[in-house]
Design a protein around this motif. Structure first.
Motif, mmCIF file in Angstrom:
data_model
loop_
_atom_site.group_PDB
_atom_site.id
_atom_site.type_symbol
_atom_site.label_atom_id
_atom_site.label_comp_id
_atom_site.label_asym_id
_atom_site.label_seq_id
_atom_site.Cartn_x
_atom_site.Cartn_y
_atom_site.Cartn_z
ATOM 1 N N VAL A 126 -6.240 -8.373 18.939
ATOM 2 C CA VAL A 126 -6.447 -7.324 18.087
ATOM 3 C C VAL A 126 -7.500 -7.947 16.889
ATOM 4 O O VAL A 126 -8.564 -7.433 16.647
ATOM 5 C CB VAL A 126 -5.304 -6.555 17.283
ATOM 6 N N LEU A 127 -7.035 -9.174 16.493
ATOM 7 C CA LEU A 127 -8.003 -9.904 15.584
ATOM 8 C C LEU A 127 -9.436 -10.111 15.932
ATOM 9 O O LEU A 127 -10.364 -9.884 15.619
ATOM 10 C CB LEU A 127 -7.310 -11.126 14.915
ATOM 11 N N ILE A 128 -9.219 -10.628 17.280
ATOM 12 C CA ILE A 128 -10.572 -11.169 17.959
ATOM 13 C C ILE A 128 -11.326 -9.860 18.217
ATOM 14 O O ILE A 128 -12.733 -9.679 18.095
ATOM 15 C CB ILE A 128 -10.329 -11.839 19.122
ATOM 16 N N ILE A 129 -10.808 -8.891 18.844
ATOM 17 C CA ILE A 129 -11.560 -7.425 19.137
ATOM 18 C C ILE A 129 -12.041 -7.114 17.776
ATOM 19 O O ILE A 129 -13.468 -6.380 17.884
ATOM 20 C CB ILE A 129 -10.611 -6.576 19.815
ATOM 21 N N SER A 130 -11.443 -7.001 16.578
ATOM 22 C CA SER A 130 -12.037 -6.521 15.490
ATOM 23 C C SER A 130 -13.212 -7.181 14.848
ATOM 24 O O SER A 130 -14.174 -6.589 14.426
ATOM 25 C CB SER A 130 -10.813 -6.643 14.506
ATOM 26 N N PHE A 131 -12.971 -8.813 14.935
ATOM 27 C CA PHE A 131 -14.136 -9.415 14.622
ATOM 28 C C PHE A 131 -15.399 -9.428 15.425
ATOM 29 O O PHE A 131 -16.701 -9.514 14.929
ATOM 30 C CB PHE A 131 -13.828 -10.870 14.313
ATOM 31 N N LEU A 132 -15.249 -9.256 16.769
ATOM 32 C CA LEU A 132 -16.251 -9.156 17.813
ATOM 33 C C LEU A 132 -17.177 -7.817 17.876
ATOM 34 O O LEU A 132 -18.226 -7.881 18.336
ATOM 35 C CB LEU A 132 -15.836 -9.655 19.166
ATOM 36 N N ARG A 133 -16.480 -6.661 17.230
ATOM 37 C CA ARG A 133 -17.094 -5.400 17.320
ATOM 38 C C ARG A 133 -17.288 -5.002 18.667
ATOM 39 O O ARG A 133 -18.637 -4.493 18.947
ATOM 40 C CB ARG A 133 -18.074 -5.402 16.537
ATOM 41 N N ILE A 134 -16.495 -5.307 19.642
ATOM 42 C CA ILE A 134 -16.743 -5.050 21.174
ATOM 43 C C ILE A 134 -16.697 -3.424 21.255
ATOM 44 O O ILE A 134 -17.331 -3.003 21.985
ATOM 45 C CB ILE A 134 -15.567 -5.672 21.843
ATOM 46 N N LEU A 135 -15.676 -2.921 20.544
ATOM 47 C CA LEU A 135 -15.566 -1.351 20.536
ATOM 48 C C LEU A 135 -16.961 -0.662 20.081
ATOM 49 O O LEU A 135 -17.280 0.200 20.544
ATOM 50 C CB LEU A 135 -14.417 -0.820 19.698
ATOM 51 N N ALA A 136 -17.786 -1.369 19.346
ATOM 52 C CA ALA A 136 -19.011 -0.673 18.606
ATOM 53 C C ALA A 136 -20.071 -0.731 19.761
ATOM 54 O O ALA A 136 -21.052 -0.065 19.847
ATOM 55 C CB ALA A 136 -19.372 -1.372 17.570
ATOM 56 N N THR A 137 -19.849 -1.575 20.861
ATOM 57 C CA THR A 137 -20.945 -1.674 21.971
ATOM 58 C C THR A 137 -20.661 -0.512 23.035
ATOM 59 O O THR A 137 -21.461 -0.541 23.708
ATOM 60 C CB THR A 137 -21.078 -3.091 22.340
ATOM 61 N N LEU A 138 -19.392 -0.019 22.863
ATOM 62 C CA LEU A 138 -19.138 0.947 24.143
ATOM 63 C C LEU A 138 -19.820 2.117 24.158
ATOM 64 O O LEU A 138 -20.035 2.722 23.139
ATOM 65 C CB LEU A 138 -17.885 1.313 24.338
#
Length: 138
Positions: A126-138
């Motif tokens: 969860v921490l890594i996904i939050s910092f990498l902002r992967i969800l913003a690229t979808l």
């Protein structure tokens, strides 16, 4: 041996990874394997919740110190702490049950160290996904 195990302090239980209560109330000396679905689920969920709070509590304290003078943002630490509690309660329950279900279906027992790795791993993902902002690229 049973009397000696009951005298173990709280800190030693935490450091020894003996946090999950047994269904039948028995403890087998140094045996920390979790064999029941509820024991495995509770072990993984407990570590996911604790590690999530360990990630969110410093963030809330930092935001409390830095944003205390701001008119609206001073309430941000409350939102951060709620995310640290609501996340494991909603998502951690399901993923912990899935992990425990796979172990139970495979007929394997889980040692407490595996529960720690899976629980902290959930929070770390969860921490890594939050910092990498992967969800913003979808």
């Amino acid at each position: 041996m049973q009397d000696r195990y009951n005298e173990v302090g709280f800190v030693q239980q935490i450091l020894g990874l003996n946090l999950v209560p047994r269904r039948n109330g028995t403890h087998g000396g140094n045996d920390t394997s979790l064999s029941d679905f509820s024991e495995m689920w509770y072990g993984v969920f407990l570590w996911a919740a604790v590690s999530s709070l360990m990630f969110h509590l410093p963030a809330a304290l930092i935001s409390l110190v830095t944003l205390r003078q701001h008119k609206m943002a001073r309430f941000m630490p409350i939102a951060i702490l709620l995310m640290g509690i609501v996340g494991p309660v909603l998502g951690g329950v399901l993923t912990s049950a899935a992990i425990a279900g796979v172990y139970k279906a495979a007929g394997k027992t889980m040692i407490s160290l595996e529960a720690l790795v899976f629980g902290v791993g959930q929070s770390f993902c969860v921490l890594i996904i939050s910092f990498l902002r992967i969800l913003a690229t979808l």
